[in-house]
Design a protein around this motif. Structure first.
Motif, PDB file in Angstrom:
ATOM      1  N   LYS A 100       7.840   1.493  -9.934  1.00 55.24           N
ATOM      2  CA  LYS A 100       8.041   2.591  -8.981  1.00 55.24           C
ATOM      3  C   LYS A 100       6.710   3.016  -8.367  1.00 55.24           C
ATOM      4  CE  LYS A 100       9.694   7.374  -8.752  1.00 55.24           C
ATOM      5  NZ  LYS A 100      10.288   8.494  -9.523  1.00 55.24           N
ATOM      6  N   ARG A 101       5.683   3.124  -9.196  1.00 57.24           N
ATOM      7  CA  ARG A 101       4.354   3.539  -8.714  1.00 57.24           C
ATOM      8  C   ARG A 101       3.792   2.506  -7.739  1.00 57.24           C
ATOM      9  NH1 ARG A 101       0.189   6.882 -10.527  1.00 57.24           N
ATOM     10  NH2 ARG A 101      -1.403   6.869  -8.890  1.00 57.24           N
ATOM     11  N   LYS A 102       4.030   1.233  -8.011  1.00 58.86           N
ATOM     12  CA  LYS A 102       3.532   0.171  -7.132  1.00 58.86           C
ATOM     13  C   LYS A 102       4.137   0.299  -5.737  1.00 58.86           C
ATOM     14  CE  LYS A 102       2.981  -4.852  -6.857  1.00 58.86           C
ATOM     15  NZ  LYS A 102       3.200  -6.153  -7.555  1.00 58.86           N
ATOM     16  N   ILE A 103       5.448   0.583  -5.672  1.00 59.10           N
ATOM     17  CA  ILE A 103       6.121   0.723  -4.374  1.00 59.10           C
ATOM     18  C   ILE A 103       5.619   1.955  -3.631  1.00 59.10           C
ATOM     19  CG2 ILE A 103       8.343   0.984  -3.201  1.00 59.10           C
ATOM     20  CD1 ILE A 103       7.913  -1.744  -4.544  1.00 59.10           C
ATOM     21  N   THR A 104       5.507   3.079  -4.326  1.00 56.09           N
ATOM     22  CA  THR A 104       5.057   4.314  -3.666  1.00 56.09           C
ATOM     23  C   THR A 104       3.609   4.175  -3.180  1.00 56.09           C
ATOM     24  OG1 THR A 104       4.520   5.259  -5.846  1.00 56.09           O
ATOM     25  CG2 THR A 104       6.663   5.814  -4.892  1.00 56.09           C
ATOM     26  N   ASP A 105       2.771   3.473  -3.939  1.00 53.87           N
ATOM     27  CA  ASP A 105       1.386   3.244  -3.514  1.00 53.87           C
ATOM     28  C   ASP A 105       1.352   2.391  -2.241  1.00 53.87           C
ATOM     29  OD1 ASP A 105       0.411   4.717  -5.583  1.00 53.87           O
ATOM     30  OD2 ASP A 105      -0.213   3.006  -6.811  1.00 53.87           O
ATOM     31  N   LEU A 106       2.188   1.353  -2.208  1.00 53.37           N
ATOM     32  CA  LEU A 106       2.258   0.499  -1.019  1.00 53.37           C
ATOM     33  C   LEU A 106       2.724   1.289   0.200  1.00 53.37           C
ATOM     34  CD1 LEU A 106       3.825  -2.803  -2.464  1.00 53.37           C
ATOM     35  CD2 LEU A 106       1.579  -2.579  -1.365  1.00 53.37           C
ATOM     36  N   MET A 107       3.677   2.176  -0.020  1.00 56.12           N
ATOM     37  CA  MET A 107       4.187   2.988   1.090  1.00 56.12           C
ATOM     38  C   MET A 107       3.112   3.930   1.617  1.00 56.12           C
ATOM     39  SD  MET A 107       8.043   3.876  -0.273  1.00 56.12           S
ATOM     40  CE  MET A 107       8.432   4.834   1.182  1.00 56.12           C
ATOM     41  N   ALA A 108       2.274   4.430   0.706  1.00 51.05           N
ATOM     42  CA  ALA A 108       1.209   5.348   1.109  1.00 51.05           C
ATOM     43  C   ALA A 108       0.086   4.620   1.851  1.00 51.05           C
ATOM     44  CB  ALA A 108       0.643   6.060  -0.121  1.00 51.05           C
ATOM     45  N   GLU A 109      -0.105   3.354   1.521  1.00 50.41           N
ATOM     46  CA  GLU A 109      -1.213   2.577   2.087  1.00 50.41           C
ATOM     47  C   GLU A 109      -0.857   1.893   3.403  1.00 50.41           C
ATOM     48  OE1 GLU A 109      -2.003  -0.165  -1.017  1.00 50.41           O
ATOM     49  OE2 GLU A 109      -2.785   1.362  -2.401  1.00 50.41           O
ATOM     50  N   THR A 110       0.434   1.814   3.729  1.00 55.05           N
ATOM     51  CA  THR A 110       0.858   1.069   4.918  1.00 55.05           C
ATOM     52  C   THR A 110       1.574   1.983   5.920  1.00 55.05           C
ATOM     53  OG1 THR A 110       2.953   0.459   3.839  1.00 55.05           O
ATOM     54  CG2 THR A 110       1.128  -1.088   3.647  1.00 55.05           C
ATOM     55  N   ASN A 111       1.617   1.530   7.142  1.00 54.13           N
ATOM     56  CA  ASN A 111       2.323   2.272   8.193  1.00 54.13           C
ATOM     57  C   ASN A 111       3.002   1.259   9.124  1.00 54.13           C
ATOM     58  OD1 ASN A 111       3.236   4.381   9.785  1.00 54.13           O
ATOM     59  ND2 ASN A 111       1.382   4.409  11.044  1.00 54.13           N
ATOM     60  N   PRO A 112       4.108   0.675   8.677  1.00 59.95           N
ATOM     61  CA  PRO A 112       4.766  -0.376   9.467  1.00 59.95           C
ATOM     62  C   PRO A 112       5.359   0.159  10.775  1.00 59.95           C
ATOM     63  CG  PRO A 112       6.183   0.317   7.650  1.00 59.95           C
ATOM     64  CD  PRO A 112       4.860   0.995   7.445  1.00 59.95           C
ATOM     65  N   SER A 113       5.370  -0.706  11.765  1.00 59.00           N
ATOM     66  CA  SER A 113       6.017  -0.346  13.029  1.00 59.00           C
ATOM     67  C   SER A 113       7.531  -0.394  12.850  1.00 59.00           C
ATOM     68  CB  SER A 113       5.596  -1.334  14.127  1.00 59.00           C
ATOM     69  OG  SER A 113       6.083  -2.643  13.820  1.00 59.00           O
ATOM     70  N   ALA A 114       8.251   0.107  13.842  1.00 56.65           N
ATOM     71  CA  ALA A 114       9.715   0.088  13.775  1.00 56.65           C
ATOM     72  C   ALA A 114      10.226  -1.350  13.682  1.00 56.65           C
ATOM     73  CB  ALA A 114      10.305   0.771  15.008  1.00 56.65           C
ATOM     74  N   ALA A 115       9.556  -2.263  14.395  1.00 61.88           N
ATOM     75  CA  ALA A 115       9.967  -3.675  14.368  1.00 61.88           C
ATOM     76  C   ALA A 115       9.738  -4.284  12.988  1.00 61.88           C
ATOM     77  CB  ALA A 115       9.189  -4.468  15.417  1.00 61.88           C
TER      78      ALA A 115
END
Length: 227
Positions: A100-115
């Protein structure tokens, strides 16, 4: 030759469903409109079995963990990006704390476009379909409405041909249904719908029995090896 003709053979329903699921929403609605023009029965059956990410997210945690633990972490992080924090928290609670922590960290570190997010959502849905084909996810237990009976093409084709027969018998010579004919047509449609639901139920039960039989055979084989 109608659009549906090539899909009425065994396996065709699943192929058409995958085509719809991987098409943009506007294109998908165009396809469904064309299908409805040829067969409302097929259109209804396809529409209610289209897999969406919202539908997947609604499943119980015991099934979500099977999916989330098998997809690439980045794919899951991109697919979840932008979702309400409370929903993300609820969905990821099925995972072990480290995952769970790995996923939340990835979400915090990235900003994907809508595509990019859309691509990852599509990839997740394709993987879920793969898990269903492999038996990892059994829709008859997880989400029975999405389950596809083995002989669904036969069921749908039978339904398509059943209603016109009753309509023909109920017509007057001038081609207009009389009062009795209207009643027969209504009751016949209800009968067809009832039989269709019954056949879907029986097909699901048969598939469940096949799986149980396979599990029992494996256990028996293991016992024989030990003995």
């Amino acid at each position: 030759m109608g659009m549906l003709d090539r899909y009425k053979k065994k396996g065709g329903f699943y192929q058409l469903l995958q085509l719809l699921e991987t098409s943009p929403s506007a294109k998908r609605e165009q396809f469904l409109s064309l299908i409805a023009g040829e067969s409302p029965v097929w259109e209804e059956a396809l529409r209610k079995r289209i897999l969406t990410i919202a539908r997947v997210y609604s499943w119980d945690g015991q099934y979500l963990v099977e999916i989330f633990s098998r997809v690439q972490p980045m794919t899951l992080a991109y697919a979840l990006h932008g979702s309400p924090p409370e929903q993300i928290e609820q969905l990821l609670n099925c995972l072990p704390p480290i995952s769970k922590r790995k996923i939340t960290d990835l979400m915090a570190e990235t900003n994907p476009s809508a595509a990019e997010k859309g691509t990852c959502v599509s990839k997740m849905l394709s993987e879920v379909r793969g898990f269903v084909s492999q038996g990892i996810i059994r829709l008859e237990k997880v989400d029975p409405e999405l389950h596809i009976p083995e002989n669904i093409e036969e069921i749908l084709n039978s339904s398509v041909h059943a209603v016109p027969t009753y309509e023909t018998e109920a017509m007057k010579k001038d081609g207009k249904p009389n009062i009795v004919g209207e009643s027969v047509e209504g009751s016949s449609s209800q009968e067809v719908e009832f039989l269709k639901r019954k056949m879907n139920q029986l097909a699901s039960e048969v598939n469940a029995l096949k799986h149980e039989n396979s599990v029992l055979k494996d256990k028996l084989s293991q016992i024989k090896k030990i003995a």
